[in-house]
Scaffold this motif. Structure first.
Motif, PDB file in Angstrom:
ATOM      1  N   UNK A  77       0.835  -1.204   0.000  1.00 44.31           N
ATOM      2  CA  UNK A  77       0.000   0.000   0.000  1.00 44.31           C
ATOM      3  C   UNK A  77       0.870   1.254   0.000  1.00 44.31           C
ATOM      4  N   UNK A  78       1.906   1.276   0.834  1.00 45.04           N
ATOM      5  CA  UNK A  78       2.796   2.443   0.881  1.00 45.04           C
ATOM      6  C   UNK A  78       3.434   2.707  -0.478  1.00 45.04           C
ATOM      7  N   UNK A  79       3.836   1.629  -1.173  1.00 47.22           N
ATOM      8  CA  UNK A  79       4.445   1.787  -2.497  1.00 47.22           C
ATOM      9  C   UNK A  79       3.416   2.340  -3.477  1.00 47.22           C
ATOM     10  N   UNK A  80       2.218   1.778  -3.484  1.00 54.08           N
ATOM     11  CA  UNK A  80       1.165   2.251  -4.386  1.00 54.08           C
ATOM     12  C   UNK A  80       0.841   3.712  -4.085  1.00 54.08           C
ATOM     13  N   UNK A  81       0.675   4.061  -2.811  1.00 47.88           N
ATOM     14  CA  UNK A  81       0.352   5.442  -2.442  1.00 47.88           C
ATOM     15  C   UNK A  81       1.439   6.411  -2.908  1.00 47.88           C
ATOM     16  N   UNK A  82       2.689   6.013  -2.763  1.00 47.00           N
ATOM     17  CA  UNK A  82       3.793   6.882  -3.157  1.00 47.00           C
ATOM     18  C   UNK A  82       3.908   7.013  -4.675  1.00 47.00           C
ATOM     19  N   UNK A  83       3.384   6.040  -5.409  1.00 51.83           N
ATOM     20  CA  UNK A  83       3.520   6.020  -6.868  1.00 51.83           C
ATOM     21  C   UNK A  83       2.194   6.112  -7.606  1.00 51.83           C
ATOM     22  N   UNK A  84       1.120   6.472  -6.912  1.00 54.61           N
ATOM     23  CA  UNK A  84      -0.209   6.449  -7.528  1.00 54.61           C
ATOM     24  C   UNK A  84      -0.315   7.366  -8.735  1.00 54.61           C
ATOM     25  N   UNK A  85       0.469   8.432  -8.786  1.00 59.87           N
ATOM     26  CA  UNK A  85       0.431   9.332  -9.937  1.00 59.87           C
ATOM     27  C   UNK A  85       1.018   8.676 -11.187  1.00 59.87           C
ATOM     28  N   UNK A  86       1.763   7.584 -11.018  1.00 60.53           N
ATOM     29  CA  UNK A  86       2.371   6.869 -12.143  1.00 60.53           C
ATOM     30  C   UNK A  86       1.516   5.687 -12.608  1.00 60.53           C
ATOM     31  N   UNK A  87       0.522   5.321 -11.828  1.00 61.38           N
ATOM     32  CA  UNK A  87      -0.293   4.141 -12.104  1.00 61.38           C
ATOM     33  C   UNK A  87      -1.460   4.494 -13.026  1.00 61.38           C
TER      34      UNK A  87
END
Length: 133
Positions: A111-121
């Protein structure tokens, strides 16, 4: 319209708070509604009375939250697990599995990784970026 924790549209199963300004978050919520068919309510944190449940805008912007009517709160990956627990099969057992200690640690890290990279997803935009993330 601002939703209170005990107000209209708030599910007895709990409420998942997400960032309405994030395209990735909006897509994830649509997936939860359409595929998981959870009994939880989905409300943008910007439209929710955060103070009523002891949260700040900074906390809500940093990660998703799941709030129960009795005041229990879950953040990040734990919030996702709570949404799944209130879904239909096979989401429910997956949500329960995400509560197991080792799986919970992996879920939180993911979740932390997704939250930190959500603008790239997929669906993400520059507005999805988290300051300092």
């Amino acid at each position: 319209m601002t939703y209170r924790s005990d107000g209209p549209g708030i599910s007895g199963a709990g409420t998942f708070l997400y960032d309405r300004d994030c395209g990735f978050c909006q897509r994830a919520v649509a997936f939860g509604r359409d595929r998981v068919r959870t009994r939880a309510a989905f409300v943008a944190w910007q439209e929710f009375d955060l103070a009523a449940v002891g949260l700040t805008p900074e906390q809500a912007d940093r990660e998703a939250w799941f709030v129960y009517p009795d005041g229990r709160r879950f953040a990040g990956g734990d919030a996702v697990a709570e949404v799944l627990i209130h879904g239909r099969f096979p989401a429910r057992p997956l949500g329960r599995a995400l509560r197991l200690p080792l799986v919970r640690a992996l879920n939180r890290a993911l979740y932390r990784w997704v939250a930190a990279n959500r603008y790239r997803l997929p669906g993400g935009t520059a507005a999805c970026a988290i300051d300092g993330g």
